[in-house]
Design a protein around this motif. Structure first.
Motif, short mmCIF file in Angstrom:
data_model
loop_
_atom_site.label_atom_id
_atom_site.label_comp_id
_atom_site.label_asym_id
_atom_site.label_seq_id
_atom_site.Cartn_x
_atom_site.Cartn_y
_atom_site.Cartn_z
N GLU A 175 -104.84 -54.02 -30.14
CA GLU A 175 -103.62 -53.42 -29.60
C GLU A 175 -102.88 -52.61 -30.67
OE1 GLU A 175 -100.28 -54.93 -26.44
OE2 GLU A 175 -100.89 -56.30 -28.03
N THR A 221 -95.92 -55.44 -23.67
CA THR A 221 -95.75 -55.25 -25.11
C THR A 221 -94.61 -54.28 -25.40
OG1 THR A 221 -98.11 -55.60 -25.52
CG2 THR A 221 -96.87 -54.48 -27.25
N HIS A 271 -104.79 -49.46 -31.45
CA HIS A 271 -104.63 -48.46 -30.40
C HIS A 271 -103.29 -47.75 -30.52
CE1 HIS A 271 -105.49 -46.53 -26.60
NE2 HIS A 271 -104.36 -46.98 -26.08
N PHE A 300 -107.03 -50.61 -23.59
CA PHE A 300 -105.61 -50.34 -23.58
C PHE A 300 -105.35 -48.94 -23.01
CE2 PHE A 300 -106.30 -53.33 -27.06
CZ PHE A 300 -105.46 -54.36 -26.65
#
Length: 317
Positions: A174, A102, A177, A2
């Motif tokens: 995700e 996202t 992160h 990411f």
């Protein structure tokens, strides 16, 4: 893998706070503003962040949202109010955020997840609930008026009955992160599989603090400075608690103490609703106390306090 590249949508108090602290932490962050003039001022003068440790001038990157391009942003933090999620903005988001992108939603109240899920198919939505206090002083200055907590979790259908535990699955890479980036920027962040609890708690807290500060034209901490104001708070709280208690929001005394704690921790903050009323802008009252009134109607209950504050706030802006 990411990326540490983040876009923050919204040049208001929360958006400026997020963009300023993320940029200062070394994150590759761009702030998408509503107006071209604010972007120009921020790019020319920098963003001034005022907090307890002193004032900092941060060199942020700002772009008017109408010029924003998809790019490769690891996350897009949506820090505009629910009232800003109009069809024009929805269309620009759909054109700017690619399928697979996202978005992290920081809105108050209930309903925004379902709306954006409908108009942004194929995008991942993360919910964020924060009690950080921020006050926009002008187009380039934001004051961090109270440290709070931010809880993040995967989005889900947002009918009140569905605000529930998401199970025992591990947190996604995700989410982990995003947690790391926000903590690196100095925010207190917690991952949650029971974000529904946090959403309902925030709804209850906002339903008490926001309309009363807007009507009385006072800062959060001033709500508790007189017995008459405390009596108003307690009446509005008790009515609201009776409406949301069956959804697992928590215990009454603990929630009342949580409201008092928020008033203390953000005592110098002007609620977003007070800021909107002062600026003669549309408020989020329909998405906060309006939700409480609709829940009461579904339950066959009365909600005179919530109906009264709604009427007063609408008349005030």
């Amino acid at each position: 893998m990411f990326m540490d590249k983040i876009a923050v949508l919204g040049g208001g108090s929360l958006g400026m706070l997020l963009a300023g602290k993320l940029t200062a932490s070394g994150c590759d962050c761009v702030l998408w503003t509503r107006t071209r003039s604010q972007a120009s001022l921020l790019n020319g003068n920098g963003l001034k962040l005022e907090d307890q440790s002193g004032d900092r001038l941060i060199k942020v990157k700002a772009v008017p949202f109408e010029d924003a391009s998809a790019g490769e942003h690891g996350f897009v933090l949506v820090a505009v109010k629910q009232t800003a999620l109009v069809p024009e903005l929805q269309g620009k988001l759909a054109a700017t955020i690619p399928v697979g992108g996202t978005l992290v939603l920081f809105q108050n109240g209930i309903g925004h997840f379902e709306l954006l899920q409908r108009v942004l198919p194929g995008r991942k939505l993360i919910m964020a609930v924060t009690t950080e206090g921020a006050l926009r002083i002008d187009s380039t200055t934001v004051r961090h008026t109270g440290r709070g907590e931010t809880r993040i979790g995967d989005g889900h259908p947002e009918g009140i009955a569905e605000l529930a535990d998401t199970g025992n699955e591990p947190f996604s890479d995700e989410l982990l992160h995003l947690e790391r980036l926000l903590k690196q920027a100095g925010f207190s962040v917690y991952l949650s599989k029971q974000l529904g609890d946090a959403i309902l708690r925030k709804l209850l807290i906002n339903a008490v603090i926001n309309p009363l500060t807007a009507i009385l034209r006072i800062r959060n901490g001033q709500l508790t400075e007189s017995s008459a104001r405390l009596e108003l708070m307690r009446s509005l709280f008790q009515e609201t608690f009776e409406i949301v208690k069956d959804y697992g929001v928590g215990e009454e005394t603990e929630l009342w103490n949580a409201i008092l704690q928020v008033c203390s921790a953000t005592r110098d903050n002007e609620s977003s609703m007070l800021q909107d009323v002062s600026a003669h802008k549309e408020t989020e009252i329909e998405f906060i106390n309006g939700v409480i009134c609709r829940l009461a109607k579904e339950q066959g209950k009365e909600a005179p306090w919530n109906e009264a504050v709604m009427a007063l706030v609408k008349a005030a802006h």
